[in-house]
Design a protein around this motif. Structure first.
Motif, PDB file in Angstrom:
ATOM      1  N   GLU A   1      14.058 108.436  56.015  1.00  0.00           N
ATOM      2  CA  GLU A   1      12.913 108.091  56.856  1.00  0.00           C
ATOM      3  C   GLU A   1      13.229 108.283  58.338  1.00  0.00           C
ATOM      4  OE1 GLU A   1       9.681 107.319  56.076  1.00  0.00           O
ATOM      5  OE2 GLU A   1      10.390 108.089  54.150  1.00  0.00           O
ATOM      6  N   LEU A   2      14.489 108.085  58.720  1.00  0.00           N
ATOM      7  CA  LEU A   2      14.867 108.284  60.119  1.00  0.00           C
ATOM      8  C   LEU A   2      14.900 109.769  60.484  1.00  0.00           C
ATOM      9  CD1 LEU A   2      17.575 105.506  60.476  1.00  0.00           C
ATOM     10  CD2 LEU A   2      15.330 105.593  61.573  1.00  0.00           C
ATOM     11  N   ILE A   3      15.272 110.626  59.533  1.00  0.00           N
ATOM     12  CA  ILE A   3      15.167 112.069  59.784  1.00  0.00           C
ATOM     13  C   ILE A   3      13.706 112.434  59.997  1.00  0.00           C
ATOM     14  CG2 ILE A   3      15.517 114.369  58.818  1.00  0.00           C
ATOM     15  CD1 ILE A   3      17.834 113.231  57.185  1.00  0.00           C
TER      16      ILE A   3
ATOM     17  N   VAL B   1      21.228 117.478  60.981  1.00  0.00           N
ATOM     18  CA  VAL B   1      21.966 116.362  60.400  1.00  0.00           C
ATOM     19  C   VAL B   1      23.444 116.693  60.561  1.00  0.00           C
ATOM     20  CG1 VAL B   1      22.424 114.987  58.355  1.00  0.00           C
ATOM     21  CG2 VAL B   1      20.108 115.797  58.815  1.00  0.00           C
ATOM     22  N   ALA B   2      24.136 115.841  61.305  1.00  0.00           N
ATOM     23  CA  ALA B   2      25.519 116.138  61.702  1.00  0.00           C
ATOM     24  C   ALA B   2      26.480 115.132  61.085  1.00  0.00           C
ATOM     25  CB  ALA B   2      25.603 116.172  63.223  1.00  0.00           C
ATOM     26  N   GLY B   3      27.222 114.393  61.916  1.00  0.00           N
ATOM     27  CA  GLY B   3      28.265 113.512  61.426  1.00  0.00           C
ATOM     28  C   GLY B   3      27.775 112.467  60.440  1.00  0.00           C
ATOM     29  N   GLY B   4      28.566 112.217  59.415  1.00  0.00           N
ATOM     30  CA  GLY B   4      28.239 111.203  58.422  1.00  0.00           C
ATOM     31  C   GLY B   4      27.359 111.680  57.289  1.00  0.00           C
ATOM     32  N   ARG B   5      27.018 112.967  57.274  1.00  0.00           N
ATOM     33  CA  ARG B   5      26.079 113.478  56.247  1.00  0.00           C
ATOM     34  C   ARG B   5      26.605 113.245  54.832  1.00  0.00           C
ATOM     35  NH1 ARG B   5      25.888 118.928  54.139  1.00  0.00           N
ATOM     36  NH2 ARG B   5      27.038 119.676  55.959  1.00  0.00           N
ATOM     37  N   GLU B   6      27.842 113.630  54.594  1.00  0.00           N
ATOM     38  CA  GLU B   6      28.391 113.540  53.243  1.00  0.00           C
ATOM     39  C   GLU B   6      28.478 112.085  52.775  1.00  0.00           C
ATOM     40  OE1 GLU B   6      29.765 117.343  55.103  1.00  0.00           O
ATOM     41  OE2 GLU B   6      29.611 115.261  55.745  1.00  0.00           O
TER      42      GLU B   6
ATOM     43  N   MET C   1       8.602 123.213  54.753  1.00  0.00           N
ATOM     44  CA  MET C   1      10.045 123.232  54.991  1.00  0.00           C
ATOM     45  C   MET C   1      10.459 124.579  55.570  1.00  0.00           C
ATOM     46  SD  MET C   1      13.200 122.927  52.242  1.00  0.00           S
ATOM     47  CE  MET C   1      12.389 121.629  51.333  1.00  0.00           C
ATOM     48  N   ASN C   2      11.271 124.531  56.618  1.00  0.00           N
ATOM     49  CA  ASN C   2      11.787 125.763  57.211  1.00  0.00           C
ATOM     50  C   ASN C   2      12.687 126.474  56.194  1.00  0.00           C
ATOM     51  OD1 ASN C   2      13.275 127.674  58.810  1.00  0.00           O
ATOM     52  ND2 ASN C   2      12.701 126.496  60.627  1.00  0.00           N
ATOM     53  N   LYS C   3      12.429 127.761  55.974  1.00  0.00           N
ATOM     54  CA  LYS C   3      13.170 128.499  54.950  1.00  0.00           C
ATOM     55  C   LYS C   3      14.518 129.014  55.437  1.00  0.00           C
ATOM     56  CE  LYS C   3      10.232 128.206  51.542  1.00  0.00           C
ATOM     57  NZ  LYS C   3      10.578 127.516  50.281  1.00  0.00           N
ATOM     58  N   GLU C   4      14.778 128.915  56.748  1.00  0.00           N
ATOM     59  CA  GLU C   4      16.062 129.332  57.283  1.00  0.00           C
ATOM     60  C   GLU C   4      16.733 128.157  57.986  1.00  0.00           C
ATOM     61  OE1 GLU C   4      15.830 132.817  59.732  1.00  0.00           O
ATOM     62  OE2 GLU C   4      15.985 134.124  57.979  1.00  0.00           O
ATOM     63  N   ILE C   5      17.946 127.870  57.589  1.00  0.00           N
ATOM     64  CA  ILE C   5      18.674 126.717  58.110  1.00  0.00           C
ATOM     65  C   ILE C   5      19.735 127.193  59.106  1.00  0.00           C
ATOM     66  CG2 ILE C   5      20.050 124.703  57.516  1.00  0.00           C
ATOM     67  CD1 ILE C   5      17.121 124.733  56.453  1.00  0.00           C
ATOM     68  N   PHE C   6      19.718 126.588  60.289  1.00  0.00           N
ATOM     69  CA  PHE C   6      20.675 126.929  61.346  1.00  0.00           C
ATOM     70  C   PHE C   6      21.970 126.165  61.104  1.00  0.00           C
ATOM     71  CE2 PHE C   6      22.699 126.642  65.480  1.00  0.00           C
ATOM     72  CZ  PHE C   6      22.445 127.864  66.070  1.00  0.00           C
ATOM     73  N   LEU C   7      23.065 126.910  61.026  1.00  0.00           N
ATOM     74  CA  LEU C   7      24.368 126.306  60.775  1.00  0.00           C
ATOM     75  C   LEU C   7      25.205 126.253  62.055  1.00  0.00           C
ATOM     76  CD1 LEU C   7      25.323 128.045  57.395  1.00  0.00           C
ATOM     77  CD2 LEU C   7      23.974 125.964  57.770  1.00  0.00           C
TER      78      LEU C   7
ATOM     79  N   ASN D   1      20.832 117.417  49.483  1.00  0.00           N
ATOM     80  CA  ASN D   1      19.841 118.496  49.421  1.00  0.00           C
ATOM     81  C   ASN D   1      18.442 118.030  49.803  1.00  0.00           C
ATOM     82  OD1 ASN D   1      19.585 116.917  47.112  1.00  0.00           O
ATOM     83  ND2 ASN D   1      19.068 118.631  45.788  1.00  0.00           N
ATOM     84  N   GLU D   2      18.216 116.720  49.875  1.00  0.00           N
ATOM     85  CA  GLU D   2      16.886 116.203  50.197  1.00  0.00           C
ATOM     86  C   GLU D   2      16.624 116.117  51.698  1.00  0.00           C
ATOM     87  OE1 GLU D   2      15.686 112.688  47.907  1.00  0.00           O
ATOM     88  OE2 GLU D   2      17.390 113.072  46.565  1.00  0.00           O
ATOM     89  N   ILE D   3      17.649 116.307  52.517  1.00  0.00           N
ATOM     90  CA  ILE D   3      17.443 116.147  53.964  1.00  0.00           C
ATOM     91  C   ILE D   3      16.443 117.169  54.509  1.00  0.00           C
ATOM     92  CG2 ILE D   3      19.734 115.147  54.328  1.00  0.00           C
ATOM     93  CD1 ILE D   3      20.634 117.828  55.486  1.00  0.00           C
ATOM     94  N   PHE D   4      16.385 118.333  53.899  1.00  0.00           N
ATOM     95  CA  PHE D   4      15.530 119.402  54.419  1.00  0.00           C
ATOM     96  C   PHE D   4      14.046 119.114  54.176  1.00  0.00           C
ATOM     97  CE2 PHE D   4      19.644 121.237  53.135  1.00  0.00           C
ATOM     98  CZ  PHE D   4      20.117 121.545  54.396  1.00  0.00           C
ATOM     99  N   SER D   5      13.738 118.445  53.082  1.00  0.00           N
ATOM    100  CA  SER D   5      12.344 118.099  52.801  1.00  0.00           C
ATOM    101  C   SER D   5      11.857 116.960  53.683  1.00  0.00           C
ATOM    102  CB  SER D   5      12.174 117.736  51.319  1.00  0.00           C
ATOM    103  OG  SER D   5      12.942 116.588  50.986  1.00  0.00           O
ATOM    104  N   HIS D   6      12.769 116.324  54.413  1.00  0.00           N
ATOM    105  CA  HIS D   6      12.392 115.244  55.327  1.00  0.00           C
ATOM    106  C   HIS D   6      12.380 115.695  56.794  1.00  0.00           C
ATOM    107  CE1 HIS D   6      13.263 112.839  51.739  1.00  0.00           C
ATOM    108  NE2 HIS D   6      12.474 111.933  52.267  1.00  0.00           N
ATOM    109  N   GLY D   7      12.607 116.976  57.038  1.00  0.00           N
ATOM    110  CA  GLY D   7      12.438 117.480  58.403  1.00  0.00           C
ATOM    111  C   GLY D   7      13.643 118.131  59.030  1.00  0.00           C
TER     112      GLY D   7
END
Length: 280
Positions: free
Chosen positions: A209-211, A226-231, A1-7, A239-245
């Motif tokens: 799985e799509l991520i 991961v953009a629109g519709g995330r929430e 997992m990338n340790k730095e997330i681009f916002l 918080n699990e989106i990052f472990s999927h890519g």
């Protein structure tokens, strides 16, 4: 997992004025969705939003307009805002998202301080006619090619949950891969009752799985966002989106829907021992 997330943060500088018939979009005037509509957001307001985004860790700031594509009036408007933001918040990477565009128009944006251009394919070429009839998928693909020709950073992705098949999803991802985008925004359809489409049928696990599939298919992309519709899609499992890519997210509000407080996303990253990217 990338340790730095681009916002990244997006700013709807022109809302709800589009004449196209994209069935997933509440900004089309055809569907009369109950959204805020305005032709041009005040530059001072845009600057305030840009500064707030940067203070909360965003490096990307996207100027979005609701039309099929760029015309002369919109081009002048976007360039004017870009010039102000370049001067006042030079640390931000300015992104434009203004629909179909020619190489010449894109070069004009580039000269004003725009560094990247976002134009999504939305879905597969085969399925596109079922969600939009007023312009073609080929026009979208051509604009992405124009972005590359103009020497701007290409940001291009799509939407999952429109009623497309798995074959359509794979086809879209393969088309995106052929364009070599730097960043791939993944959106999950956020239903509005005014729209003709049925609500998003995807389960949370299918979305994860799509991520993963996006990351595997477009492995050369620097960022899977991961953009629109995330929430709405992931709820308390965001918080699990990052472990999927995923290694990038949009913070703050979206175009016509509200995101959660930026502070909540920063708290989430901290709890996962993930840092915020400090450079592009």
């Amino acid at each position: 997992m990338n340790k730095e997330i681009f916002l990244c943060s997006i700013c709807n500088i022109n809302s709800g004025t589009c004449n196209e018939d994209c069935k997933f979009c509440s900004q089309s005037v055809r569907y009369k969705a109950d959204i805020e509509r305005y032709k041009q957001k005040d530059t001072a307001t845009v600057l305030k939003e840009a500064k707030e985004a940067y203070e909360n860790g965003a490096l990307g700031f996207c100027l979005v307009t609701a039309d099929k594509g760029l015309n002369e009036k919109t081009l002048v408007f976007v360039c004017g805002i870009a010039e102000v933001l370049t001067k006042e918040v030079p640390q931000l990477r300015l992104i434009a998202c203004n629909g179909t565009a020619t190489v010449e128009q894109l070069l004009t944006l580039k000269a004003s301080g725009i560094k990247a251009y976002n134009h999504n394919l939305e879905t597969s070429k085969e399925f596109y006619g079922q969600i939009c009839t007023t312009h073609s998928w080929d026009e979208r693909y051509e604009t992405c090619q124009n972005v590359n020709k103009a020497g701007l950073v290409l940001i291009s992705g799509g939407i999952f949950g429109l009623g497309e098949s798995q074959e359509d999803r794979i086809s879209m991802l393969e088309a995106l891969k052929s364009l070599n985008p730097t960043s791939v925004p993944i959106n999950f359809y956020h239903h509005n009752e005014a729209l003709e489409l049925k609500p998003n049928p995807l389960s949370v696990d299918e979305a994860f799985e799509l991520i993963k599939l996006t990351r595997e298919t477009i492995s050369d992309a620097q960022r899977i966002m991961v953009a629109g519709g995330r929430e709405l899609m992931f709820g308390d499992r965001q918080n699990e989106i990052f472990s999927h890519g995923a290694n990038s997210i949009v913070i703050g509000n979206y175009l016509t829907t509200s995101g959660r407080a930026m502070s909540k996303d920063l708290e989430m990253l901290k709890s996962l021992n993930l840092g915020v990217a400090k450079s592009v």
